[in-house]
Design a protein around this motif. Structure first.
Motif, PDB file in Angstrom:
ATOM      1  N   ASN A  48       0.863  -1.174   0.000  1.00  0.00           N
ATOM      2  CA  ASN A  48       0.000   0.000   0.000  1.00  0.00           C
ATOM      3  C   ASN A  48       0.902   1.228   0.000  1.00  0.00           C
ATOM      4  O   ASN A  48       1.591   1.492   0.986  1.00  0.00           O
ATOM      5  CB  ASN A  48      -0.905  -0.007   1.235  1.00  0.00           C
ATOM      6  N   SER A  49       0.922   1.974  -1.098  1.00  0.00           N
ATOM      7  CA  SER A  49       1.829   3.116  -1.220  1.00  0.00           C
ATOM      8  C   SER A  49       1.427   4.271  -0.314  1.00  0.00           C
ATOM      9  O   SER A  49       2.258   5.093   0.047  1.00  0.00           O
ATOM     10  CB  SER A  49       1.897   3.586  -2.679  1.00  0.00           C
ATOM     11  N   ARG A  50       0.151   4.364   0.071  1.00  0.00           N
ATOM     12  CA  ARG A  50      -0.273   5.443   0.971  1.00  0.00           C
ATOM     13  C   ARG A  50       0.238   5.238   2.386  1.00  0.00           C
ATOM     14  O   ARG A  50       0.635   6.181   3.056  1.00  0.00           O
ATOM     15  CB  ARG A  50      -1.797   5.568   0.985  1.00  0.00           C
ATOM     16  N   THR A  51       0.236   4.004   2.877  1.00  0.00           N
ATOM     17  CA  THR A  51       0.653   3.728   4.251  1.00  0.00           C
ATOM     18  C   THR A  51       2.080   3.198   4.330  1.00  0.00           C
ATOM     19  O   THR A  51       2.669   3.191   5.407  1.00  0.00           O
ATOM     20  CB  THR A  51      -0.277   2.694   4.910  1.00  0.00           C
ATOM     21  N   GLY A  52       2.624   2.734   3.219  1.00  0.00           N
ATOM     22  CA  GLY A  52       3.961   2.159   3.215  1.00  0.00           C
ATOM     23  C   GLY A  52       4.007   0.748   3.786  1.00  0.00           C
ATOM     24  O   GLY A  52       5.070   0.235   4.090  1.00  0.00           O
ATOM     25  N   ASN A  53       2.856   0.130   3.945  1.00  0.00           N
ATOM     26  CA  ASN A  53       2.776  -1.205   4.534  1.00  0.00           C
ATOM     27  C   ASN A  53       2.779  -2.275   3.433  1.00  0.00           C
ATOM     28  O   ASN A  53       2.037  -2.182   2.467  1.00  0.00           O
ATOM     29  CB  ASN A  53       1.511  -1.333   5.379  1.00  0.00           C
TER      30      ASN A  53
END
Length: 94
Positions: free
Chosen positions: A39-44
């Motif tokens: 997930n590029s928004r959370t970096g997870n």
């Protein structure tokens, strides 16, 4: 000759043939043996594998771990919270 060996190895590796998609800023890949996503928004990032007994093991890059089968799951968060989901309820303990 080394290049031919490398290309041959890439062709037989299952991860080369992974089916990847981008949905809602998430990249999800499935090679048939397991799945992974980011997930590029959370970096997870996460990965999931299923064993012969049908138990799915999921791990995240932030330290969360879960095991699930038939709608039931056991989850341990990175901060130590332990949760059990049964067919009818969810219980968590710190």
């Amino acid at each position: 000759m080394k290049i031919l060996v490398i290309i041959g190895c890439m062709l037989v590796c299952s991860s080369v043939f992974a089916d990847c998609r981008t949905v809602n800023n998430r990249v999800v890949c499935n090679s048939g043996e397991g799945a992974a996503g980011y997930n590029s928004r959370t970096g997870n990032a996460w990965k999931a594998e299923e064993n012969d007994a049908g138990i799915k093991t999921i791990e995240s890059s932030r330290g969360g771990k879960a095991k699930a089968k038939n709608g039931r799951a056991i989850y341990t968060s990175p901060n130590g919270t332990f949760c059990i989901k049964t067919k009818n309820k969810l219980e968590c303990k710190d």
